[in-house]
Design an enzyme around this catalytic site. Sequence first.
Site, PDB file in Angstrom:
ATOM      1  N   TYR A 168     -27.238  47.732  41.014  1.00 45.09           N
ATOM      2  CA  TYR A 168     -27.197  46.554  41.892  1.00 45.09           C
ATOM      3  C   TYR A 168     -26.622  46.930  43.261  1.00 45.09           C
ATOM      4  O   TYR A 168     -27.250  46.687  44.295  1.00 45.09           O
ATOM      5  CB  TYR A 168     -26.342  45.480  41.220  1.00 45.09           C
ATOM      6  N   GLY A 226      -6.640  39.698  34.406  1.00 42.25           N
ATOM      7  CA  GLY A 226      -6.944  38.514  35.213  1.00 42.25           C
ATOM      8  C   GLY A 226      -6.270  38.536  36.573  1.00 42.25           C
ATOM      9  O   GLY A 226      -6.219  37.518  37.266  1.00 42.25           O
ATOM     10  N   ASP A 253     -15.098  47.305  37.913  1.00 43.27           N
ATOM     11  CA  ASP A 253     -14.898  45.897  38.299  1.00 43.27           C
ATOM     12  C   ASP A 253     -13.971  45.868  39.528  1.00 43.27           C
ATOM     13  O   ASP A 253     -12.833  46.331  39.450  1.00 43.27           O
ATOM     14  CB  ASP A 253     -14.239  45.172  37.121  1.00 43.27           C
ATOM     15  N   GLY A 273     -28.731  49.579  45.041  1.00 48.33           N
ATOM     16  CA  GLY A 273     -30.028  48.969  45.352  1.00 48.33           C
ATOM     17  C   GLY A 273     -29.910  48.081  46.584  1.00 48.33           C
ATOM     18  O   GLY A 273     -30.736  48.131  47.501  1.00 48.33           O
ATOM     19  N   ASN A 278     -19.240  30.990  33.017  1.00 45.85           N
ATOM     20  CA  ASN A 278     -18.636  31.331  31.721  1.00 45.85           C
ATOM     21  C   ASN A 278     -17.434  30.445  31.414  1.00 45.85           C
ATOM     22  O   ASN A 278     -17.345  29.844  30.339  1.00 45.85           O
ATOM     23  CB  ASN A 278     -18.141  32.787  31.729  1.00 45.85           C
TER      24      ASN A 278
HETATM   25  P1  NAD Z   1     -30.418  34.206  40.223  1.00 40.52           P
HETATM   26  O1  NAD Z   1     -30.489  35.245  39.164  1.00 40.52           O
HETATM   27  O2  NAD Z   1     -30.202  32.802  39.827  1.00 40.52           O
HETATM   28  O3  NAD Z   1     -31.722  34.241  41.123  1.00 40.52           O
HETATM   29  C1  NAD Z   1     -32.491  35.394  41.347  1.00 40.52           C
HETATM   30  C2  NAD Z   1     -33.961  35.001  41.292  1.00 40.52           C
HETATM   31  O4  NAD Z   1     -34.760  36.163  41.547  1.00 40.52           O
HETATM   32  C3  NAD Z   1     -34.376  34.466  39.911  1.00 40.52           C
HETATM   33  O5  NAD Z   1     -35.125  33.301  40.065  1.00 40.52           O
HETATM   34  C4  NAD Z   1     -35.197  35.608  39.326  1.00 40.52           C
HETATM   35  O6  NAD Z   1     -36.148  35.166  38.383  1.00 40.52           O
HETATM   36  C5  NAD Z   1     -35.815  36.203  40.576  1.00 40.52           C
HETATM   37  N1  NAD Z   1     -36.226  37.605  40.427  1.00 40.52           N
HETATM   38  C6  NAD Z   1     -35.530  38.625  39.875  1.00 40.52           C
HETATM   39  N2  NAD Z   1     -36.244  39.752  39.941  1.00 40.52           N
HETATM   40  C7  NAD Z   1     -37.425  39.431  40.557  1.00 40.52           C
HETATM   41  C8  NAD Z   1     -38.582  40.164  40.910  1.00 40.52           C
HETATM   42  N3  NAD Z   1     -38.690  41.480  40.658  1.00 40.52           N
HETATM   43  N4  NAD Z   1     -39.598  39.515  41.525  1.00 40.52           N
HETATM   44  C9  NAD Z   1     -39.515  38.198  41.780  1.00 40.52           C
HETATM   45  N5  NAD Z   1     -38.436  37.441  41.472  1.00 40.52           N
HETATM   46  C10 NAD Z   1     -37.420  38.070  40.863  1.00 40.52           C
HETATM   47  O7  NAD Z   1     -29.292  34.690  41.247  1.00 40.52           O
HETATM   48  P2  NAD Z   1     -28.708  33.978  42.544  1.00 40.52           P
HETATM   49  O8  NAD Z   1     -27.254  33.826  42.335  1.00 40.52           O
HETATM   50  O9  NAD Z   1     -29.518  32.805  42.926  1.00 40.52           O
HETATM   51  O10 NAD Z   1     -28.887  35.135  43.617  1.00 40.52           O
HETATM   52  C11 NAD Z   1     -29.929  35.097  44.593  1.00 40.52           C
HETATM   53  C12 NAD Z   1     -29.781  36.278  45.537  1.00 40.52           C
HETATM   54  O11 NAD Z   1     -28.521  36.219  46.205  1.00 40.52           O
HETATM   55  C13 NAD Z   1     -29.828  37.632  44.832  1.00 40.52           C
HETATM   56  O12 NAD Z   1     -30.554  38.537  45.639  1.00 40.52           O
HETATM   57  C14 NAD Z   1     -28.382  38.037  44.749  1.00 40.52           C
HETATM   58  O13 NAD Z   1     -28.241  39.433  44.734  1.00 40.52           O
HETATM   59  C15 NAD Z   1     -27.804  37.421  46.013  1.00 40.52           C
HETATM   60  N6  NAD Z   1     -26.365  37.163  45.871  1.00 40.52           N
HETATM   61  C16 NAD Z   1     -25.909  36.130  45.102  1.00 40.52           C
HETATM   62  C17 NAD Z   1     -24.556  35.936  44.957  1.00 40.52           C
HETATM   63  C18 NAD Z   1     -24.002  34.800  44.137  1.00 40.52           C
HETATM   64  O14 NAD Z   1     -22.772  34.731  43.972  1.00 40.52           O
HETATM   65  N7  NAD Z   1     -24.781  33.886  43.635  1.00 40.52           N
HETATM   66  C19 NAD Z   1     -23.650  36.809  45.571  1.00 40.52           C
HETATM   67  C20 NAD Z   1     -24.147  37.866  46.317  1.00 40.52           C
HETATM   68  C21 NAD Z   1     -25.526  38.030  46.478  1.00 40.52           C
HETATM   69  N1  UDP Z   2     -14.812  37.823  34.451  1.00 42.16           N
HETATM   70  C1  UDP Z   2     -13.928  37.425  33.454  1.00 42.16           C
HETATM   71  N2  UDP Z   2     -14.416  36.743  32.381  1.00 42.16           N
HETATM   72  C2  UDP Z   2     -15.729  36.394  32.271  1.00 42.16           C
HETATM   73  C3  UDP Z   2     -16.630  36.780  33.291  1.00 42.16           C
HETATM   74  C4  UDP Z   2     -16.139  37.504  34.364  1.00 42.16           C
HETATM   75  O1  UDP Z   2     -12.723  37.705  33.532  1.00 42.16           O
HETATM   76  O2  UDP Z   2     -16.072  35.755  31.271  1.00 42.16           O
HETATM   77  C5  UDP Z   2     -14.283  38.539  35.617  1.00 42.16           C
HETATM   78  C6  UDP Z   2     -15.035  39.827  35.951  1.00 42.16           C
HETATM   79  O3  UDP Z   2     -14.497  40.920  35.222  1.00 42.16           O
HETATM   80  C7  UDP Z   2     -14.776  39.944  37.442  1.00 42.16           C
HETATM   81  C8  UDP Z   2     -14.712  38.481  37.910  1.00 42.16           C
HETATM   82  O4  UDP Z   2     -14.464  37.713  36.748  1.00 42.16           O
HETATM   83  O5  UDP Z   2     -13.509  40.540  37.673  1.00 42.16           O
HETATM   84  C9  UDP Z   2     -15.987  37.999  38.570  1.00 42.16           C
HETATM   85  O6  UDP Z   2     -17.062  38.310  37.710  1.00 42.16           O
HETATM   86  P1  UDP Z   2     -18.564  37.872  38.017  1.00 42.16           P
HETATM   87  O7  UDP Z   2     -19.399  38.498  36.957  1.00 42.16           O
HETATM   88  O8  UDP Z   2     -18.648  36.404  38.192  1.00 42.16           O
HETATM   89  O9  UDP Z   2     -18.891  38.492  39.439  1.00 42.16           O
HETATM   90  P2  UDP Z   2     -18.600  39.869  40.193  1.00 42.16           P
HETATM   91  O10 UDP Z   2     -17.772  40.777  39.325  1.00 42.16           O
HETATM   92  O11 UDP Z   2     -19.933  40.422  40.454  1.00 42.16           O
HETATM   93  O12 UDP Z   2     -17.843  39.444  41.381  1.00 42.16           O
END
Ligand code: NAD
Ligand code: UDP
Length: 317
Positions: free
Chosen positions: A150, A212, A278, A153, A195
């Site tokens: 991720y 935590g 993490d 990428g 969660n």
């Molecule tokens: P999400 O998983 O709900 O949405 C992602 C969407 O992309 C889904 O609808 C999925 O089906 C689609 N998808 C996945 N692979 C695909 C592919 N190969 N072709 C077409 N569609 C595809 O996640 P989200 O939280 O809505 O995140 C949306 C975007 O924002 C992502 O790019 C994510 O990396 C970015 N982002 C989100 C957060 C967050 O906290 N929500 C934080 C940082 C970045």
């Molecule tokens: N986390 C947790 N319990 C859960 C899910 C996540 O303690 O059931 C923690 C996880 O280890 C991380 C933080 O919460 O430190 C945020 O996790 P999340 O997967 O939401 O996003 P990211 O790590 O990508 O910020």
Amino acid sequence: MRSYSTRKRILVTGGAGFLGSHLCERLLAEGHDVLCADNFFTGTKDNIAHLLPNPHFELMRHDVTFPLFVEVDEIYNLACPASPVHYQHDPVQTTKTSVHGAINMLGLAKRVKAKILQASTSEVYGDPKVHPQTEDYWGNVNPIGIRSCYDEGKRCAETLFFDYHRQYGVRIKVARIFNTYGPRMHPNDGRVVSNFIVQALKGNPITIYGEGKQTRSFCYVDDLVDGLVRLMNSADDFTGPVNLGNPGEFTILDLANKVVAMTGSTSKIEFKPLPSDDPTQRKPDISLALRILGWAPNIPLDVGLPRAIDYFRGCGE
Ligand code: NAD
Ligand code: UDP
């Protein structure tokens, strides 16, 4: 409603996901034509079912790792699974989605001269040594760990965006999104907010990974979508990258206690092993977004969390 001449044709990849569905809603409300392209890996038709009757909304099943030929004025490239559980499920496909997806969508933007916005992430900073994170920090990312599909990428996608900009003059916008939450998060996607709420509503143990003490900053979805739209509409010479997130910083233990209190749950806290790589702390410096986009979040965690809780209650969880 906008007249025909000002109506933009906008592609939202990943439009059936959590953030994408809210963005499609917002763009339709502004009077644009919206084409949602999604392969439904983590998104669902339920997220956009209410938009389907709108004649200005079009849904297309498409995987962004394959080329797409459509005529559009703007592209929001959100396609990519975002929760660690989902993006680690098929890590090779996750990297392909970010990298091949970026190449395909940038190629489309180049051909049709569209403006294109990349949903990048705070994960490009990895486990940051600079706190709060500013856009000029290059990050501290493990290239071979379980989060790398991720993180790397998304970093490579940023590289491609800037090279298409420098090499071909494509108009780009790069948003580094920090943890965002709200209605339509998938109840089982493993992210911390969903969660904890689902566990609390069911009276199940609240699973804290590690002690935590790690921190995150949580942005409500409406604020985030507003930031994305402002970024897309900003002057062409502003490319970003720009942080979008809520600078309020909480430990994961703080979050667990808030969720238990707000739901009136009887759930106990259960400590589980911390997954590798993490990040220990995360908080955006949003001064660039404030200065250039006039953007700052309006919805603090204490206001947004009850809205998310209401949503999950309605899901029957
Ligand atoms: P999400 O998983 O709900 O949405 C992602 C969407 O992309 C889904 O609808 C999925 O089906 C689609 N998808 C996945 N692979 C695909 C592919 N190969 N072709 C077409 N569609 C595809 O996640 P989200 O939280 O809505 O995140 C949306 C975007 O924002 C992502 O790019 C994510 O990396 C970015 N982002 C989100 C957060 C967050 O906290 N929500 C934080 C940082 C970045
Ligand atoms: N986390 C947790 N319990 C859960 C899910 C996540 O303690 O059931 C923690 C996880 O280890 C991380 C933080 O919460 O430190 C945020 O996790 P999340 O997967 O939401 O996003 P990211 O790590 O990508 O910020």
